[in-house]
Design a protein around this motif. Structure first.
Motif, mmCIF file in Angstrom:
data_model
loop_
_atom_site.group_PDB
_atom_site.id
_atom_site.type_symbol
_atom_site.label_atom_id
_atom_site.label_comp_id
_atom_site.label_asym_id
_atom_site.label_seq_id
_atom_site.Cartn_x
_atom_site.Cartn_y
_atom_site.Cartn_z
ATOM 1 N N SER A 1 2.112 14.925 -8.564
ATOM 2 C CA SER A 1 3.078 16.013 -8.752
ATOM 3 C C SER A 1 3.339 16.262 -10.230
ATOM 4 C CB SER A 1 4.397 15.679 -8.043
ATOM 5 O OG SER A 1 4.266 15.780 -6.656
ATOM 6 N N PHE A 2 3.515 15.189 -10.984
ATOM 7 C CA PHE A 2 3.791 15.332 -12.415
ATOM 8 C C PHE A 2 2.615 16.003 -13.133
ATOM 9 C CE2 PHE A 2 3.388 13.706 -16.762
ATOM 10 C CZ PHE A 2 4.604 14.124 -17.293
ATOM 11 N N ILE A 3 1.407 15.544 -12.856
ATOM 12 C CA ILE A 3 0.217 16.093 -13.531
ATOM 13 C C ILE A 3 0.031 17.565 -13.164
ATOM 14 C CG2 ILE A 3 -2.300 15.978 -13.659
ATOM 15 C CD1 ILE A 3 -1.983 12.905 -13.253
ATOM 16 N N ARG A 4 0.145 17.882 -11.879
ATOM 17 C CA ARG A 4 -0.087 19.269 -11.438
ATOM 18 C C ARG A 4 1.000 20.201 -11.958
ATOM 19 N NH1 ARG A 4 1.405 21.455 -6.531
ATOM 20 N NH2 ARG A 4 1.853 19.349 -5.812
ATOM 21 N N ASN A 5 2.253 19.771 -11.921
ATOM 22 C CA ASN A 5 3.342 20.625 -12.407
ATOM 23 C C ASN A 5 3.269 20.828 -13.915
ATOM 24 O OD1 ASN A 5 4.546 21.142 -9.901
ATOM 25 N ND2 ASN A 5 5.688 19.220 -9.959
ATOM 26 N N THR A 6 2.820 19.808 -14.640
ATOM 27 C CA THR A 6 2.631 19.960 -16.085
ATOM 28 C C THR A 6 1.519 20.961 -16.368
ATOM 29 O OG1 THR A 6 3.368 17.684 -16.481
ATOM 30 C CG2 THR A 6 2.088 18.752 -18.224
ATOM 31 N N ARG A 7 0.436 20.867 -15.621
ATOM 32 C CA ARG A 7 -0.675 21.807 -15.784
ATOM 33 C C ARG A 7 -0.231 23.235 -15.465
ATOM 34 N NH1 ARG A 7 -4.257 19.068 -12.891
ATOM 35 N NH2 ARG A 7 -4.043 20.293 -11.012
ATOM 36 N N LEU A 8 0.551 23.402 -14.411
ATOM 37 C CA LEU A 8 1.066 24.724 -14.041
ATOM 38 C C LEU A 8 1.960 25.292 -15.143
ATOM 39 C CD1 LEU A 8 1.890 24.074 -10.287
ATOM 40 C CD2 LEU A 8 0.371 25.873 -11.124
ATOM 41 N N LEU A 9 2.757 24.439 -15.757
ATOM 42 C CA LEU A 9 3.703 24.879 -16.778
ATOM 43 C C LEU A 9 3.000 25.498 -17.979
ATOM 44 C CD1 LEU A 9 6.699 24.893 -17.703
ATOM 45 C CD2 LEU A 9 6.278 22.635 -18.711
ATOM 46 N N PHE A 10 1.842 24.963 -18.335
ATOM 47 C CA PHE A 10 1.147 25.421 -19.536
ATOM 48 C C PHE A 10 -0.057 26.326 -19.249
ATOM 49 C CE2 PHE A 10 3.280 21.489 -20.856
ATOM 50 C CZ PHE A 10 3.950 21.940 -21.994
ATOM 51 N N SER A 11 -0.249 26.708 -17.996
ATOM 52 C CA SER A 11 -1.441 27.474 -17.619
ATOM 53 C C SER A 11 -1.222 28.979 -17.562
ATOM 54 C CB SER A 11 -1.943 27.003 -16.253
ATOM 55 O OG SER A 11 -1.005 27.357 -15.246
ATOM 56 N N LYS B 1 0.825 -1.209 0.000
ATOM 57 C CA LYS B 1 0.000 0.000 0.000
ATOM 58 C C LYS B 1 0.857 1.256 0.000
ATOM 59 C CE LYS B 1 -4.155 2.008 1.964
ATOM 60 N NZ LYS B 1 -5.247 1.869 2.956
ATOM 61 N N MET B 2 1.986 1.204 0.729
ATOM 62 C CA MET B 2 2.878 2.360 0.754
ATOM 63 C C MET B 2 3.462 2.626 -0.629
ATOM 64 S SD MET B 2 4.172 4.821 2.467
ATOM 65 C CE MET B 2 4.006 4.384 4.187
ATOM 66 N N LEU B 3 3.789 1.577 -1.364
ATOM 67 C CA LEU B 3 4.314 1.734 -2.723
ATOM 68 C C LEU B 3 3.266 2.373 -3.625
ATOM 69 C CD1 LEU B 3 6.480 1.267 -4.858
ATOM 70 C CD2 LEU B 3 5.557 -1.047 -5.184
ATOM 71 N N VAL B 4 2.022 1.947 -3.488
ATOM 72 C CA VAL B 4 0.937 2.531 -4.280
ATOM 73 C C VAL B 4 0.791 4.009 -3.973
ATOM 74 C CG1 VAL B 4 -1.557 2.514 -4.674
ATOM 75 C CG2 VAL B 4 -0.312 0.354 -4.514
ATOM 76 N N ILE B 5 0.874 4.380 -2.699
ATOM 77 C CA ILE B 5 0.769 5.780 -2.295
ATOM 78 C C ILE B 5 1.912 6.597 -2.884
ATOM 79 C CG2 ILE B 5 0.955 7.355 -0.327
ATOM 80 C CD1 ILE B 5 -1.784 6.109 -0.545
ATOM 81 N N LEU B 6 3.125 6.059 -2.845
ATOM 82 C CA LEU B 6 4.288 6.764 -3.419
ATOM 83 C C LEU B 6 4.091 7.017 -4.912
ATOM 84 C CD1 LEU B 6 7.241 4.935 -1.636
ATOM 85 C CD2 LEU B 6 6.670 7.356 -1.425
ATOM 86 N N ILE B 7 3.602 6.019 -5.624
ATOM 87 C CA ILE B 7 3.363 6.163 -7.066
ATOM 88 C C ILE B 7 2.295 7.222 -7.318
ATOM 89 C CG2 ILE B 7 2.469 4.995 -9.112
ATOM 90 C CD1 ILE B 7 3.781 2.420 -8.021
ATOM 91 N N LYS B 8 1.219 7.200 -6.521
ATOM 92 C CA LYS B 8 0.148 8.187 -6.679
ATOM 93 C C LYS B 8 0.643 9.601 -6.382
ATOM 94 C CE LYS B 8 -3.916 5.275 -5.824
ATOM 95 N NZ LYS B 8 -5.083 5.060 -4.927
ATOM 96 N N GLU B 9 1.478 9.739 -5.354
ATOM 97 C CA GLU B 9 2.018 11.066 -5.018
ATOM 98 C C GLU B 9 2.893 11.600 -6.158
ATOM 99 O OE1 GLU B 9 1.495 13.153 -2.708
ATOM 100 O OE2 GLU B 9 0.783 12.139 -0.897
ATOM 101 N N MET B 10 3.720 10.744 -6.725
ATOM 102 C CA MET B 10 4.583 11.177 -7.831
ATOM 103 C C MET B 10 3.759 11.529 -9.063
ATOM 104 S SD MET B 10 8.021 8.783 -7.582
ATOM 105 C CE MET B 10 7.147 7.226 -7.545
ATOM 106 N N ALA B 11 2.735 10.736 -9.330
ATOM 107 C CA ALA B 11 1.864 11.004 -10.475
ATOM 108 C C ALA B 11 1.131 12.331 -10.286
ATOM 109 C CB ALA B 11 0.881 9.859 -10.666
#
Length: 256
Positions: free
Chosen positions: A14-24, A2-12
């Motif tokens: 961050s990637f989605i939000r930072n990409t959105r910020l970059l082009f917004s 479960k901790m591994l799943v949480i780590l993957i979700k947290e990284m995902a």
């Protein structure tokens, strides 16, 4: 696992939000920097006393009106009118306020959000848990922006918004999991768990005490609650925003 799943979700996330910020077209400013660091920012004199009084009167009217779709907690303390922006233009102006939308864009990269405005009156009643029903995160993964406006003066006895500064930051979320203070993905917390968290992480609770017309911008991934109210009533507005569709569990709270 479960901790591994949480780590993957947290990284995902961050990637989605930072990409959105970059082009917004989002911009860095003092409000945004403070939100990133602390998770909570104060904006003074957003509304005048007269404006606050007008909106308080309207909230009382809608709560008393039998045709209004309302949610009331078990103690009879927390009275909520979701989607009030869709039935009253005075409230919609707050929901669509340019300063709020600018802060939302700069923090999340969201240009055209789905959302709603919640208007609430929280009354002092025996056994009330405060607004929100206790300590919680709005999401254990996603950083969320909320604008909160006091329409009445709020001191320590009037159920102030309480926030643990820095608890929204990913490093602190993951640290709490690794220290065994919270379970992976946990989003509601007991008083004992919060006391342990404060002790082990050297964190402190901020009571958002303020005069009427003051606004808080908050990342509600951070741990927060409305303090149980001891006297009087607290009038407040909450702007909810999502980059995707409004979650379906809010559908039965829409105004007819």
């Amino acid at each position: 696992m479960k901790m591994l799943v949480i780590l993957i979700k947290e990284m995902a996330e961050s990637f989605i939000r930072n990409t959105r910020l970059l082009f917004s077209g989002a911009k860095q400013n003092q409000i945004n920097s403070s939100l990133k660091e602390n998770g909570l920012v104060r904006v003074h004199d957003f509304y005048s006393k007269d404006e606050c009084e007008k909106l308080r009167t309207k909230i009382d009217y809608y709560i008393a009106d039998e045709t209004t779709n309302k949610w009331i907690d078990e103690s009879g303390s927390d009275h909520r009118i979701y989607f009030i922006n869709e039935i009253d233009e005075d409230f919609n102006r707050f929901y669509e306020h340019p300063k709020i939308r600018e802060a939302l864009l700069n923090y999340t990269g969201t240009k055209e959000p789905s959302g709603m405005l919640l208007a609430a009156r929280i009354d002092a009643k025996d056994g009330n848990l405060g607004s929100g029903g206790g300590w919680h995160r709005d999401s254990p993964i996603t950083h969320q922006f909320k604008a909160i406006c006091y329409l009445s003066n709020v001191d320590s006895n009037c159920g102030p918004f309480q926030y643990i500064r820095g608890s929204h930051r990913k490093v602190n979320v993951l640290k709490a999991y690794f220290l065994g203070l919270f379970k992976a993905g946990q989003y509601r917390f007991t008083e004992h768990e919060i006391e342990s968290y404060l002790d082990k992480t050297d964190s402190k609770v901020t009571d958002f005490i303020a005069t009427e017309g003051t606004v808080a911008f908050a990342d509600t991934k951070g741990i927060h609650r409305g303090k149980p109210i001891k006297e009087g009533s607290r009038y407040v507005l909450f702007c909810y925003f999502w980059n995707k569709d409004i979650p379906t569990h809010f559908d039965n709270l829409r105004q007819k």
